[in-house]
Design an enzyme around this catalytic site. Sequence first.
Site, mmCIF file in Angstrom:
data_model
loop_
_atom_site.group_PDB
_atom_site.id
_atom_site.type_symbol
_atom_site.label_atom_id
_atom_site.label_comp_id
_atom_site.label_asym_id
_atom_site.label_seq_id
_atom_site.Cartn_x
_atom_site.Cartn_y
_atom_site.Cartn_z
ATOM 1 N N LYS A 37 34.605 52.702 30.314
ATOM 2 C CA LYS A 37 35.711 51.820 30.548
ATOM 3 C C LYS A 37 35.220 50.050 30.945
ATOM 4 O O LYS A 37 35.812 49.338 30.447
ATOM 5 C CB LYS A 37 36.137 52.529 31.852
ATOM 6 C CG LYS A 37 38.333 51.310 32.332
ATOM 7 C CD LYS A 37 38.192 52.422 32.354
ATOM 8 C CE LYS A 37 38.420 52.856 34.090
ATOM 9 N NZ LYS A 37 38.920 51.509 34.896
ATOM 10 N N SER A 38 34.176 50.411 31.664
ATOM 11 C CA SER A 38 33.967 48.333 31.953
ATOM 12 C C SER A 38 33.515 47.893 30.506
ATOM 13 O O SER A 38 34.024 46.761 30.763
ATOM 14 C CB SER A 38 32.625 48.298 33.101
ATOM 15 O OG SER A 38 33.337 48.822 34.611
ATOM 16 N N ARG A 42 35.236 44.783 28.310
ATOM 17 C CA ARG A 42 34.307 43.268 28.043
ATOM 18 C C ARG A 42 34.283 43.237 26.163
ATOM 19 O O ARG A 42 34.378 42.434 25.992
ATOM 20 C CB ARG A 42 33.351 42.996 28.729
ATOM 21 C CG ARG A 42 33.739 43.567 30.391
ATOM 22 C CD ARG A 42 31.945 43.876 31.188
ATOM 23 N NE ARG A 42 32.524 43.081 32.496
ATOM 24 C CZ ARG A 42 32.931 44.058 33.628
ATOM 25 N NH1 ARG A 42 34.035 45.242 33.106
ATOM 26 N NH2 ARG A 42 32.437 43.374 35.046
ATOM 27 N N ARG A 138 48.037 46.256 44.309
ATOM 28 C CA ARG A 138 47.156 45.503 44.640
ATOM 29 C C ARG A 138 46.273 44.172 44.997
ATOM 30 O O ARG A 138 46.680 43.335 44.127
ATOM 31 C CB ARG A 138 45.886 46.687 43.193
ATOM 32 C CG ARG A 138 46.332 48.093 43.357
ATOM 33 C CD ARG A 138 45.391 48.281 42.252
ATOM 34 N NE ARG A 138 43.874 48.309 42.368
ATOM 35 C CZ ARG A 138 42.442 48.715 41.876
ATOM 36 N NH1 ARG A 138 42.724 49.100 40.169
ATOM 37 N NH2 ARG A 138 41.187 48.268 42.064
ATOM 38 N N SER A 183 32.302 42.278 44.504
ATOM 39 C CA SER A 183 33.227 42.518 43.772
ATOM 40 C C SER A 183 32.430 42.035 42.278
ATOM 41 O O SER A 183 33.078 40.711 42.307
ATOM 42 C CB SER A 183 34.972 42.349 44.104
ATOM 43 O OG SER A 183 35.916 42.779 42.946
ATOM 44 N N ASP A 331 32.564 53.558 42.471
ATOM 45 C CA ASP A 331 34.087 54.733 41.393
ATOM 46 C C ASP A 331 34.274 55.966 41.908
ATOM 47 O O ASP A 331 34.480 56.772 41.220
ATOM 48 C CB ASP A 331 34.253 54.562 39.966
ATOM 49 C CG ASP A 331 34.811 52.924 39.893
ATOM 50 O OD1 ASP A 331 35.114 52.397 41.173
ATOM 51 O OD2 ASP A 331 34.378 52.246 38.545
HETATM 52 C C1 S3P Z 1 34.806 47.140 37.525
HETATM 53 C C2 S3P Z 1 34.899 47.031 38.707
HETATM 54 C C3 S3P Z 1 34.725 47.760 40.151
HETATM 55 C C4 S3P Z 1 35.670 49.472 39.798
HETATM 56 C C5 S3P Z 1 36.448 48.866 38.361
HETATM 57 C C6 S3P Z 1 35.668 48.466 37.511
HETATM 58 C C7 S3P Z 1 34.554 46.938 36.199
HETATM 59 O O1 S3P Z 1 35.771 47.023 40.697
HETATM 60 O O2 S3P Z 1 35.978 50.056 40.798
HETATM 61 O O3 S3P Z 1 36.937 50.416 38.390
HETATM 62 O O4 S3P Z 1 34.856 46.661 35.502
HETATM 63 O O5 S3P Z 1 34.186 45.071 37.274
HETATM 64 P P1 S3P Z 1 35.350 45.603 41.811
HETATM 65 O O6 S3P Z 1 35.069 44.859 41.030
HETATM 66 O O7 S3P Z 1 36.826 46.014 42.953
HETATM 67 O O8 S3P Z 1 34.591 46.772 43.250
#
Ligand code: S3P
Length: 451
Positions: A37-38, A42, A138, A183, A331
């Site tokens: 997903k991340s 991007r 959030r 983060s 996660d």
């Molecule tokens: C993510 C970063 C994490 C993660 C989220 C995806 C990302 O969050 O929990 O599911 O894709 O950069 P945080 O950066 O708030 O920890």
Amino acid sequence: MGAAAPESELTTSSKKSRFRVKSGGRLTGSLRVPGDKSISHRSIMLGAIAEGTTRISGFLEGEDSLATLNAFRRMGVEIEGPDRGGLVIHGVGADGLKAPGGPLDLGNSGTSMRLLSGLLSGQGFGVTLSGDASLSGRPMRRVTDPLGLMGASIGTTAAGTAPLEIHGSANLKGIDYRMPVASAQVKSCLLLAGLYAEGETCVREPAITRDHTERMLAGFGYPVRHSADRICVTGGGSLKACNLEVPADISSAAFFLVGAAIAEGSELLLEHVGMNPTRDGVIRILRLMGADIEILDPRDAGGEPVADLLVHAAKLKGIQIPPDLVPLAIDEFPALFIAAACADGETVLTGAEELRVKESDRIQVMADGLAQLGVEAMPTADGMRIRGGPINGGRVDSHGDHRIAMSFAIAGLWARGEILIDDCENVNTSFPGFVDLACGVGLSIEQTWET
Ligand code: S3P
């Protein structure tokens, strides 16, 4: 490449769904979980602002990454697909995005909102970012405060939450920012704003977080400098289109790593899993608990390490989770809490207060669900203590949190009775096809939809 799906087909269903999970079973065979997903988010963002045509394979066709895709279509970027994970993005260059002509609805997706707030702060137009009830609760000051220091102007609610009203600015200035929380979303937000800022933008993180943005920027030919604890970019450069392969998401694989570890007689192969060292905390924690996970054929896929993972069932033991592994598995704690519930002895997690501001308050919601199933789980401000033992059947509420729904589904393998899980529709945000894939390797889940 197939025709683009209209936006209405890509947004979250408003119907409620429930999982009914039969107790017992084991996981066998092999599977490849959907794309990361991340990395999928991007790939759209950087492909859109690159010069030239970017081809992506393995893209996650989940609601979160599709929210990002739709946002860029609305800003004038031509994107072909998705077609079985394939996408072709006709990049418009760093300054080619257009005003979307209305708010961008990002659904449940925190990554879309936080990363886009950075990327869009430096555009020559204003835009409003909105989301569903969970996303609208959030914290967003963690991005709007440092973006303000760069000269961006972003309106939030009085509570510092979405909708975010971004007044585009051509005058961002680079900053050197020490992040108060570990983060990757904040880091990535600031690096993306830094592409549009005058001078150098540097971010210092209190602990290492996922580095997909840095890796992908480099893949698009954009220099990223790492010095001591700083990650820096200089604004005003350009990105060159490239081809990207998205690995299978280790966060989605995590449910099956735990499931195969706890269900006696399991032998499961997970294929082509992303093994980025900033994401592999779940494997390291499970191994400390005694899990039997073999890493096979480690290789590179477009700048990201991947491997196949062979898991055999093993007797797990409770541990004190090392705090330095927390950001590397942030996660995966809902799934790890299930592993802890099936382990001998007590597991203690500390230093994970971030779990309280994810798609749900994952400490409280998991503690409540575990208690419903007769597990001794004691939530703390920044973590949880769980005593392993039997898991009873019962009914739990996932509070619309995809990872909590899937974690309790996996718990069925160890449970002594049927588990009913409410509010599971958001599983589609990160793991479309979860029920079919899970049933294909040995889980028994029936999904019902409210009519
Ligand atoms: C993510 C970063 C994490 C993660 C989220 C995806 C990302 O969050 O929990 O599911 O894709 O950069 P945080 O950066 O708030 O920890």
